[in-house]
Design a protein around this motif. Structure first.
Motif, PDB file in Angstrom:
ATOM      1  N   SER A  29       0.806  -1.219   0.000  1.00 52.58           N
ATOM      2  CA  SER A  29       0.000   0.000   0.000  1.00 52.58           C
ATOM      3  C   SER A  29       0.840   1.271   0.000  1.00 52.58           C
ATOM      4  O   SER A  29       0.310   2.354  -0.189  1.00 52.58           O
ATOM      5  N   LYS A  30       2.142   1.142   0.227  1.00 51.74           N
ATOM      6  CA  LYS A  30       2.968   2.344   0.224  1.00 51.74           C
ATOM      7  C   LYS A  30       4.386   2.031  -0.224  1.00 51.74           C
ATOM      8  O   LYS A  30       4.860   0.900  -0.101  1.00 51.74           O
ATOM      9  N   GLU A  31       5.049   3.037  -0.748  1.00 48.67           N
ATOM     10  CA  GLU A  31       6.465   2.932  -1.041  1.00 48.67           C
ATOM     11  C   GLU A  31       7.211   3.197   0.260  1.00 48.67           C
ATOM     12  O   GLU A  31       6.793   4.038   1.057  1.00 48.67           O
ATOM     13  N   ILE A  32       8.290   2.469   0.468  1.00 48.56           N
ATOM     14  CA  ILE A  32       9.100   2.693   1.655  1.00 48.56           C
ATOM     15  C   ILE A  32      10.554   2.871   1.251  1.00 48.56           C
ATOM     16  O   ILE A  32      10.947   2.521   0.138  1.00 48.56           O
ATOM     17  N   PHE A  33      11.363   3.379   2.168  1.00 49.04           N
ATOM     18  CA  PHE A  33      12.707   3.860   1.873  1.00 49.04           C
ATOM     19  C   PHE A  33      13.640   3.492   3.016  1.00 49.04           C
ATOM     20  O   PHE A  33      13.234   3.461   4.168  1.00 49.04           O
ATOM     21  N   GLY A  34      14.891   3.231   2.690  1.00 52.41           N
ATOM     22  CA  GLY A  34      15.898   2.990   3.719  1.00 52.41           C
ATOM     23  C   GLY A  34      17.301   3.200   3.168  1.00 52.41           C
ATOM     24  O   GLY A  34      17.488   3.412   1.970  1.00 52.41           O
ATOM     25  N   TYR A  35      18.268   3.147   4.046  1.00 54.88           N
ATOM     26  CA  TYR A  35      19.677   3.270   3.665  1.00 54.88           C
ATOM     27  C   TYR A  35      20.289   1.893   3.487  1.00 54.88           C
ATOM     28  O   TYR A  35      19.903   0.939   4.175  1.00 54.88           O
ATOM     29  N   LEU A  36      21.288   1.805   2.630  1.00 51.15           N
ATOM     30  CA  LEU A  36      22.119   0.617   2.483  1.00 51.15           C
ATOM     31  C   LEU A  36      23.442   0.908   3.188  1.00 51.15           C
ATOM     32  O   LEU A  36      24.100   1.906   2.891  1.00 51.15           O
ATOM     33  N   ILE A  37      23.810   0.039   4.109  1.00 51.18           N
ATOM     34  CA  ILE A  37      24.984   0.253   4.949  1.00 51.18           C
ATOM     35  C   ILE A  37      26.008  -0.835   4.652  1.00 51.18           C
ATOM     36  O   ILE A  37      25.672  -2.021   4.604  1.00 51.18           O
ATOM     37  N   GLY A  38      27.243  -0.427   4.444  1.00 51.10           N
ATOM     38  CA  GLY A  38      28.268  -1.430   4.169  1.00 51.10           C
ATOM     39  C   GLY A  38      29.653  -0.839   4.093  1.00 51.10           C
ATOM     40  O   GLY A  38      29.943   0.193   4.703  1.00 51.10           O
ATOM     41  N   ASN A  39      30.478  -1.495   3.310  1.00 52.06           N
ATOM     42  CA  ASN A  39      31.870  -1.090   3.157  1.00 52.06           C
ATOM     43  C   ASN A  39      32.216  -0.902   1.689  1.00 52.06           C
ATOM     44  O   ASN A  39      31.652  -1.563   0.821  1.00 52.06           O
ATOM     45  N   ILE A  40      33.170  -0.026   1.450  1.00 49.96           N
ATOM     46  CA  ILE A  40      33.691   0.237   0.119  1.00 49.96           C
ATOM     47  C   ILE A  40      35.042  -0.468   0.048  1.00 49.96           C
ATOM     48  O   ILE A  40      35.903  -0.249   0.912  1.00 49.96           O
ATOM     49  N   LEU A  41      35.211  -1.299  -0.957  1.00 50.88           N
ATOM     50  CA  LEU A  41      36.456  -2.042  -1.102  1.00 50.88           C
ATOM     51  C   LEU A  41      36.998  -1.844  -2.512  1.00 50.88           C
ATOM     52  O   LEU A  41      36.301  -1.353  -3.397  1.00 50.88           O
ATOM     53  N   LYS A  42      38.245  -2.256  -2.700  1.00 52.91           N
ATOM     54  CA  LYS A  42      38.870  -2.091  -4.007  1.00 52.91           C
ATOM     55  C   LYS A  42      39.571  -3.389  -4.398  1.00 52.91           C
ATOM     56  O   LYS A  42      40.279  -3.986  -3.583  1.00 52.91           O
ATOM     57  N   TRP A  43      39.350  -3.835  -5.620  1.00 50.74           N
ATOM     58  CA  TRP A  43      40.058  -4.971  -6.188  1.00 50.74           C
ATOM     59  C   TRP A  43      40.738  -4.480  -7.448  1.00 50.74           C
ATOM     60  O   TRP A  43      40.082  -4.054  -8.383  1.00 50.74           O
ATOM     61  N   LYS A  44      42.059  -4.481  -7.430  1.00 46.01           N
ATOM     62  CA  LYS A  44      42.851  -3.910  -8.514  1.00 46.01           C
ATOM     63  C   LYS A  44      42.421  -2.463  -8.690  1.00 46.01           C
ATOM     64  O   LYS A  44      42.571  -1.694  -7.773  1.00 46.01           O
ATOM     65  N   ASN A  45      41.834  -2.077  -9.808  1.00 48.46           N
ATOM     66  CA  ASN A  45      41.415  -0.679  -9.992  1.00 48.46           C
ATOM     67  C   ASN A  45      39.910  -0.473  -9.839  1.00 48.46           C
ATOM     68  O   ASN A  45      39.413   0.615 -10.104  1.00 48.46           O
ATOM     69  N   ASP A  46      39.198  -1.506  -9.443  1.00 45.88           N
ATOM     70  CA  ASP A  46      37.740  -1.427  -9.379  1.00 45.88           C
ATOM     71  C   ASP A  46      37.240  -1.294  -7.947  1.00 45.88           C
ATOM     72  O   ASP A  46      37.596  -2.108  -7.079  1.00 45.88           O
ATOM     73  N   LEU A  47      36.398  -0.285  -7.711  1.00 45.45           N
ATOM     74  CA  LEU A  47      35.716  -0.157  -6.429  1.00 45.45           C
ATOM     75  C   LEU A  47      34.479  -1.040  -6.450  1.00 45.45           C
ATOM     76  O   LEU A  47      33.821  -1.183  -7.482  1.00 45.45           O
TER      77      LEU A  47
END
Length: 163
Positions: A29-47
């Motif tokens: 009946s409604k749209e809902i919203f939230g945050y995504l929580i995590g970590n930023i990592l790097k493999w070679k040159n790709d985040l």
């Protein structure tokens, strides 16, 4: 066909976190919203990101009243909840790596309002939008893409088993 060990998905999400989001989204009946929580990592040159948690924001207005959901409250309220989560997890490296919201029976895409939200609040290259359609039982991740006529593109993901 050659196999490469250099491939990395831009998004990884734990199955229990995705399940929480899908279950929260089942209220059609409604749209809902939230945050995504995590970590930023790097493999070679790709985040890439690993989404470990979600932070649900409880004050969306019924989507049948408006063409898009309106979120009440202040950023400060959400920041307090995010800080509580970091303290609870004893993990100061956790970041807001994006946001999620539902499109009950609308399909998975970014509306013009969603695109504005992504551009204004989540503009970093690693930040994503997760759209869940609980009626059609689908979800997709998106990121900004100036080269696209839409201004965004769908991106691949992998689900990490928490078992």
């Amino acid at each position: 066909m050659s196999k490469t060990n250099d491939f990395i998905f831009p998004v990884y999400i734990y199955d229990n976190t995705l399940e929480q989001i899908i279950n929260l989204s089942r209220d059609s009946s409604k749209e809902i919203f939230g945050y995504l929580i995590g970590n930023i990592l790097k493999w070679k040159n790709d985040l890439y990101i690993i989404i470990e948690e979600q932070l649900f924001i409880d004050n969306a207005v019924n989507s049948h009243q408006f063409s898009t959901s309106q979120i009440e409250g202040t950023a400060g309220e959400y920041e307090k909840e995010f800080q509580k989560l970091k303290n609870l997890k004893k993990n100061d490296s956790l970041r807001i790596v994006g946001w999620w919201h539902s499109h009950p029976n609308f399909g998975c895409f970014l509306s013009s309002t969603d695109l504005h939200t992504q551009e204004f609040f989540f503009p970093e290259s690693y930040q994503v939008a997760l759209v869940v359609d609980p009626i059609n039982d689908e979800f997709k991740f998106f990121t900004l893409d100036k080269k696209s006529g839409l201004g965004y593109k769908a991106i691949s993901n992998a689900i990490i088993s928490s078992k």
